[in-house]
Design an enzyme around this catalytic site. Sequence first.
Site, PDB file in Angstrom:
ATOM      1  CG  HIS A 146      -1.968   0.810   1.147  1.00  0.00           C
ATOM      2  ND1 HIS A 146      -2.100   2.240   1.228  1.00  0.00           N
ATOM      3  CD2 HIS A 146      -3.086   0.635   0.729  1.00  0.00           C
ATOM      4  CE1 HIS A 146      -3.177   2.708   1.251  1.00  0.00           C
ATOM      5  NE2 HIS A 146      -3.941   2.079   0.623  1.00  0.00           N
TER       6      HIS A 146
ATOM      7  CG  ASP B 226      -8.548  -4.352  -2.724  1.00  0.00           C
ATOM      8  OD1 ASP B 226      -7.591  -3.165  -3.315  1.00  0.00           O
ATOM      9  OD2 ASP B 226      -9.638  -4.077  -2.781  1.00  0.00           O
TER      10      ASP B 226
HETATM   11  C1  SDX Z   1      -6.247   0.012  -2.899  1.00  0.00           C
HETATM   12  O1  SDX Z   1      -4.296   4.548  -1.750  1.00  0.00           O
HETATM   13  C2  SDX Z   1      -5.516   4.082  -1.533  1.00  0.00           C
HETATM   14  O2  SDX Z   1      -5.806   4.452  -0.165  1.00  0.00           O
HETATM   15  C3  SDX Z   1      -6.037   2.726  -2.290  1.00  0.00           C
HETATM   16  C4  SDX Z   1      -6.895   2.169  -1.272  1.00  0.00           C
HETATM   17  C5  SDX Z   1      -8.234   2.544  -0.971  1.00  0.00           C
HETATM   18  O3  SDX Z   1      -9.069   2.309  -0.315  1.00  0.00           O
HETATM   19  O4  SDX Z   1      -8.496   3.543  -2.024  1.00  0.00           O
HETATM   20  O5  SDX Z   1      -6.504   1.462  -0.080  1.00  0.00           O
HETATM   21  C6  SDX Z   1      -7.282   0.606  -2.234  1.00  0.00           C
HETATM   22  O6  SDX Z   1      -6.255   0.574  -3.963  1.00  0.00           O
HETATM   23  C7  SDX Z   1      -5.263  -0.984  -2.229  1.00  0.00           C
HETATM   24  C8  SDX Z   1      -4.268  -1.385  -3.186  1.00  0.00           C
HETATM   25  C9  SDX Z   1      -4.595  -2.197  -4.077  1.00  0.00           C
HETATM   26  N1  SDX Z   1      -3.724  -2.845  -4.999  1.00  0.00           N
HETATM   27  C10 SDX Z   1      -2.817  -3.988  -5.029  1.00  0.00           C
HETATM   28  O7  SDX Z   1      -3.039  -4.800  -3.970  1.00  0.00           O
HETATM   29  C11 SDX Z   1      -2.090  -4.420  -6.058  1.00  0.00           C
HETATM   30  C12 SDX Z   1      -0.739  -4.821  -5.663  1.00  0.00           C
HETATM   31  N2  SDX Z   1       0.071  -3.997  -4.826  1.00  0.00           N
HETATM   32  C13 SDX Z   1       0.968  -3.134  -5.590  1.00  0.00           C
HETATM   33  O8  SDX Z   1       0.922  -2.918  -6.871  1.00  0.00           O
HETATM   34  C14 SDX Z   1       1.353  -1.823  -4.789  1.00  0.00           C
HETATM   35  O9  SDX Z   1       1.815  -2.351  -3.402  1.00  0.00           O
HETATM   36  C15 SDX Z   1       0.592  -0.350  -4.755  1.00  0.00           C
HETATM   37  C16 SDX Z   1       0.019  -0.152  -6.020  1.00  0.00           C
HETATM   38  C17 SDX Z   1      -0.593  -0.830  -3.582  1.00  0.00           C
HETATM   39  C18 SDX Z   1       1.464   0.332  -4.065  1.00  0.00           C
HETATM   40  O10 SDX Z   1       2.538   0.911  -4.893  1.00  0.00           O
HETATM   41  P1  SDX Z   1       3.440   1.987  -4.754  1.00  0.00           P
HETATM   42  O11 SDX Z   1       3.316   2.528  -3.277  1.00  0.00           O
HETATM   43  O12 SDX Z   1       3.979   2.673  -5.763  1.00  0.00           O
HETATM   44  O13 SDX Z   1       4.812   0.936  -4.070  1.00  0.00           O
HETATM   45  P2  SDX Z   1       5.887   0.538  -5.172  1.00  0.00           P
HETATM   46  O14 SDX Z   1       5.426  -0.169  -6.243  1.00  0.00           O
HETATM   47  O15 SDX Z   1       6.851   1.615  -5.082  1.00  0.00           O
HETATM   48  O16 SDX Z   1       6.745  -0.646  -4.169  1.00  0.00           O
HETATM   49  C19 SDX Z   1       7.485  -0.412  -3.458  1.00  0.00           C
HETATM   50  C20 SDX Z   1       8.361  -1.791  -3.440  1.00  0.00           C
HETATM   51  C21 SDX Z   1       8.876  -2.318  -4.874  1.00  0.00           C
HETATM   52  O17 SDX Z   1       9.908  -2.874  -4.789  1.00  0.00           O
HETATM   53  P3  SDX Z   1      11.440  -2.191  -4.866  1.00  0.00           P
HETATM   54  O18 SDX Z   1      11.516  -1.230  -6.217  1.00  0.00           O
HETATM   55  O19 SDX Z   1      11.732  -1.340  -3.654  1.00  0.00           O
HETATM   56  O20 SDX Z   1      12.639  -3.216  -5.135  1.00  0.00           O
HETATM   57  O21 SDX Z   1       7.458  -2.990  -2.961  1.00  0.00           O
HETATM   58  C22 SDX Z   1       7.624  -3.645  -4.114  1.00  0.00           C
HETATM   59  C23 SDX Z   1       8.006  -2.893  -5.516  1.00  0.00           C
HETATM   60  O22 SDX Z   1       8.379  -3.663  -6.394  1.00  0.00           O
HETATM   61  N3  SDX Z   1       6.046  -4.150  -3.992  1.00  0.00           N
HETATM   62  C24 SDX Z   1       5.503  -5.263  -4.526  1.00  0.00           C
HETATM   63  C25 SDX Z   1       4.200  -5.357  -4.102  1.00  0.00           C
HETATM   64  N4  SDX Z   1       3.895  -4.147  -3.950  1.00  0.00           N
HETATM   65  C26 SDX Z   1       5.036  -3.569  -3.780  1.00  0.00           C
HETATM   66  N5  SDX Z   1       6.113  -6.601  -4.747  1.00  0.00           N
HETATM   67  C27 SDX Z   1       5.291  -7.688  -4.616  1.00  0.00           C
HETATM   68  N6  SDX Z   1       3.987  -7.562  -4.563  1.00  0.00           N
HETATM   69  C28 SDX Z   1       3.441  -6.424  -4.217  1.00  0.00           C
HETATM   70  N7  SDX Z   1       1.996  -6.501  -4.142  1.00  0.00           N
END
Ligand code: SDX
Length: 431
Positions: free
Chosen positions: A309, A366
């Site tokens: 998140h 989710d």
């Molecule tokens: C919702 O914003 C809100 O409040 C949203 C929400 C609401 O109520 O409105 O809470 C609802 O959208 C919840 C999120 C649902 N999405 C997912 O579950 C999709 C999977 N999650 C990711 O795509 C990600 O965690 C996000 C999109 C939720 C957040 O993305 P960020 O903040 O841009 O984080 P990032 O991509 O910069 O990740 C940081 C690191 C990265 O690795 P490094 O580059 O540091 O090596 O964490 C890794 C990412 O690769 N990472 C994951 C991951 N999520 C982040 N690696 C594996 N699996 C994951 N799910």
Amino acid sequence: MSDPKTVKLVDESSHRGSELPLVSGTLGPACIDIGTLYKDTGHFTYDPGYGSTASTKSAITYIDGDQGVLLYRGYPIEQLAEKSSFLEVAYLLLNGELPKQDEFSAFEHDITHHTMMHEAQKNFFQGFHHDAHPMAMLAAAVASLSAFYHENLDVDDPADRKMAAIRLIAKMPTIAAACYRYTIGWPVRYPRNNLDYVTRFLHMMFEVPSEPLQMNPVAAKALDLLFILHADHEQNASTSTVRLVGSTGANPYASIAAGITALWGPAHGGANEAVLKQLEEIGTPDNVEKAVLRAKDKNDSFRLMGFGHRVYKNFDPRAKIIREMCHKVLDELGVNDPLLDVAMKLEEAALKDDYFVERKLYPNVDFYSGIIYKALGIPAEMFTVMFAIARTAGWIAHWIEQHETPGSRIGRPRQVYTGADVRDYLPTGKR
Ligand code: SDX
């Protein structure tokens, strides 16, 4: 509000500086007001994804990502989940205070008597193929509401704004159920005003003309709780979209339709559908380790959907509540879903793994919700539609707050230009 302080920014090369005021709210970090930065220094700020940027002031929802705190108008989500109802939470988000009995009764009466779609809107669905995704139909149908209710769309009129809020909260379940019924070839069911908000929705979803529907109170209570948990969440992508569209003066139905399309993305509200499909793909707890390895592999675009998140660097408080609900609801419904074992094993494996621990990746709202929706008989393609029904309360509360705020301006970010430098046009023969 604490006294404003300032921070000084100086560009060492040009020696141009700016003394910028700090803006503090009731809770949370102070913000640097950079409104004069470009005029003072000739520089923009750069924050793609807005990880360090507050886009607005708001009194609706507060999140502390480090502590895993979520407050709707100051009330902890855990207390609202235990004691309130979705419709009461919708009133709270819109009005800022919990309703007295007469206030709630009037609000519920208004919602109940605006649940019908315009009869002509039913024809709208005929234009879609039966395999159309319900989110595509929902976005289109909500945008079309401005074609049916154009007589009171004055965004500067508080009465028109309130009417739009009532109509949207009231009609979303009716439109959502119609989307679902169209995909399965069943006739649209009209809303029953003798039922409560969630029971009425379940009735419109599942009642068939040939026999009365046996309503299960466990299902209605579980869905009401899920709606409370999904009702608002500060300046998330879809709410920010609603505010940006609203800042142009667009009507409330167009603004909310934009929020619906933003929510659809798998990185946002579309994750709940993606989680279920991912759990089905993993299939059994034995395949969990392989899934965790793939999620860590930078050369693999695979991510654990429902994990991570932007704000929560601790457990999403909503995920904790939904996880507990999973066991209770499935037990009460007598459903034994092996995907719950896969989800629990996946969570356990990820939370022990350094990759997830170092990045503070926890289950989000989710991760478990789809297991409950599935147990209620709701198909995966409808999961994000469920999210949209609930989030409509938050979206329209933010849209109204924005229009009630004096001096609100159109949102218009700048950029870092990385394209070609200025150059002259060349005739075809000289390119
Ligand atoms: C919702 O914003 C809100 O409040 C949203 C929400 C609401 O109520 O409105 O809470 C609802 O959208 C919840 C999120 C649902 N999405 C997912 O579950 C999709 C999977 N999650 C990711 O795509 C990600 O965690 C996000 C999109 C939720 C957040 O993305 P960020 O903040 O841009 O984080 P990032 O991509 O910069 O990740 C940081 C690191 C990265 O690795 P490094 O580059 O540091 O090596 O964490 C890794 C990412 O690769 N990472 C994951 C991951 N999520 C982040 N690696 C594996 N699996 C994951 N799910």
